[in-house]
Enzyme design. Structure first.
Site, short mmCIF file in Angstrom:
data_model
loop_
_atom_site.label_atom_id
_atom_site.label_comp_id
_atom_site.label_asym_id
_atom_site.label_seq_id
_atom_site.Cartn_x
_atom_site.Cartn_y
_atom_site.Cartn_z
N ASN A 13 0.81 -1.27 0.03
CA ASN A 13 0.02 0.08 0.01
C ASN A 13 0.71 1.19 0.10
OD1 ASN A 13 -0.09 -0.90 3.03
ND2 ASN A 13 -0.51 1.80 3.00
N CYS A 14 0.25 2.50 -0.51
CA CYS A 14 0.70 3.57 0.06
C CYS A 14 0.38 4.63 0.57
CB CYS A 14 1.59 4.16 -1.70
SG CYS A 14 -0.36 4.38 -3.03
N ILE A 15 -0.05 5.85 0.12
CA ILE A 15 -0.74 6.80 1.26
C ILE A 15 -1.83 6.22 1.24
CG2 ILE A 15 -0.82 9.00 1.74
CD1 ILE A 15 1.93 10.09 0.76
#
Length: 520
Positions: free
Chosen positions: A31-33
């Site tokens: 996942n990213c932000i």
């Protein structure tokens, strides 16, 4: 007592796991932000429309991974629950397979054939998507993202701590503790080249620790005794660009060496040759060349905003939302990092942050104009806090992009805010950021400039106001036609499936198809 939100995140994760084809169809989870990034084996097994319709999903982006936009408040927890659910189902599947023993894998007749045909169809779709996304430019951006995105949490944390430490130092507070805070804030940045080297080596098929070992040459104080191109090197010369080049070279040398070294000598010869060859090239070439490139980037950025400030800011602020939508903004991370290493702050990030301000203003305008569409207003209420803190994807995929024209007016509002910051820079009052990652209100602790923190904070704050106001006015008066506003207000809610028919001129999504409206 258990946390109710944790139960909700687990339920969302299990829903999404089923909709992407189950644990056997998942090859990776990150996942990213704001996005859950899932690697899928068979694209045909993914129920994309049902995922889009899920109440916790703000949008879908397909690239090398299948990306589900969940927003910053939920994505990390859902990703954790998703990974846990994958491991749990795989364990249960393994146990079940052992218990069944020699039971036939497929049913008789056409069931097995149907499954094979479906798998073949999914593989064909996956291969087509891979070919479409395998352009050299997209592959380069993907690799840059894989190298730098994992570093963003540390960049944010250390940047905020550095900003807070600077404020305390100026106020004369916490004097005995300031050296410790300063060490905590600057320790990571002093060795960021090592982390870049490790990630780059891994991305290019090398051993991460060897990439880190070669990149560690750059900040090492002993390089001051080395002369290259007739001048003495300086510790840190070349920065992250030098570390990136050194680690990539090390990965290629390592892979080449391993082809001809006997297995019995591999552990001794391959790492030694890889570090020695790439290390010598780094010391006697890459550090100097990368240092010159880094200095040129700093000069170019300062010249751009110093002499073409307003037009440059207008263009940068106006184009950043489409870059975020397409994931191309990751290509700017090395430039920001280089500017921080050269000047102590990046003047580009606050200008680009104005795009988020334009979108916040656009969302507020839609909230007022669509007084009777509770679905859209609910989405705006839930996505607006993230937008104020500089995370724009919930508003992009949940509000402005599905409606089409408001996305364009949000970009225009960001352009006006960017033009204001560019003009201020042209007049000699710059506003930069000492770290990358956050924007919006979250950027205030990181703001620094040529005239000091106070002037930089004032200019950045005024830029946000200009972006808010411009995005609001442009969207309020031009974002929706009279007929479209009346139609949206007449509907109690706008179903996602109807967005391409009922919404005005939906903007194309990242894959070129009309974006689906997300109003719940």
């Amino acid at each position: 007592m258990s946390d109710p939100s944790a139960t909700g995140h687990a339920a969302t994760a299990h829903d999404l796991l089923a909709l992407v084809g189950g644990e056997r169809n998942v090859t990776s989870v990150t996942n990213c932000i704001s996005r859950l990034r899932i690697g899928v084996a068979d694209r045909a097994l993914v129920h994309e429309q049902e995922i889009r319709d899920h109440p916790k999903v703000l949008g879908v982006v397909e690239d090398d991974t299948f990306q589900i936009v969940l927003g910053p408040a939920a994505v990390a927890k859902v990703a954790e629950e998703f990974a846990r659910a994958v491991e749990s189902e795989r364990g249960a599947g393994a146990a079940g397979g052992a218990a069944e023993g020699a039971a036939p894998a497929g049913g008789a007749g056409g069931a097995g054939g149907d499954a094979e045909a479906l798998a073949a169809k999914g593989e064909a779709i996956r291969a087509a998507n891979k070919r479409r996304n395998a352009t050299p430019f997209k592959l380069m951006l993907r690799r840059i993202a894989n190298i730098f995105v994992p570093l963003i949490p540390a960049l944010i944390a250390c940047g905020i701590l550095a900003g807070v430490t600077g404020v305390f130092a100026n106020l004369g507070w916490l004097g005995p503790v300031l050296p410790a805070l300063d060490a905590i804030a600057k320790g990571f940045m002093s060795l960021i080249m090592v982390f870049v080297g490790m990630n780059a080596a891994k991305e290019f098929g090398g051993t991460p620790v060897l990439g880190g070992a070669v990149a560690a040459i750059i900040p090492f104080a002993g390089v001051a005794d080395v002369q290259a191109f007739g001048v003495e090197l300086e510790p840190g010369q070349g920065g992250v660009l030098g570390a990136l080049g050194a680690a990539v070279l090390c990965a290629y040398v390592e892979r080449w060496t391993r082809r001809w070294v006997p297995d019995t000598l591999d552990i001794l010869v391959t790492p030694t040759v890889a570090v020695l060859v790439s290390g010598l090239v780094t010391v006697y070439g890459l550090m100097f060349v990368a240092g010159e490139v880094s200095a040129a980037i700093g000069v170019a950025a300062n010249w751009l905003l110093g002499y073409a400030g307003a037009p440059a800011g207008l263009i940068l602020g106006g184009l950043f939302l489409p870059l975020v939508m397409l994931g191309l903004h990751q290509a700017l991370i090395p430039i920001h990092t280089t500017l921080i290493g050269v000047d102590g702050f990046t003047v580009l990030l606050p200008v680009l942050a104005m795009a988020g301000a334009g979108q916040v203003g656009a969302a507020l305008a839609l909230y007022l104009r669509l007084k009777h569409n509770e679905g859209i207003r609910t989405t705006i209420r839930s996505a607006l806090p993230a937008g104020l803190l500089g995370v724009g994807e919930p508003l992009i995929y949940g509000v402005t992009l599905p409606l089409g024209r408001p996305f364009l007016t949000a970009c225009a509002g960001g352009a006006v805010g960017g033009g204001f910051l560019g003009l201020a820079n042209q007049l000699g009052v710059s506003a930069g950021s000492t770290a990358i990652g956050p924007s919006g209100w979250a950027l205030f602790p990181l703001v620094q400039g040529s005239q000091g923190i106070g002037a930089a904070v004032a200019v950045y704050g005024l830029g946000l106001v200009v972006g808010y106001v411009a995005g609001f006015l442009l969207t309020y008066f031009f974002g929706l036609s009279r007929d479209a506003a009346a139609e949206l207000n007449a509907a109690e809610s706008m179903a996602p499936d109807d967005s391409s028919e009922d919404a005005p001129a939906a903007a194309p999504g990242p894959e070129g198809d009309p974006a689906q409206a997300r109003t719940a």
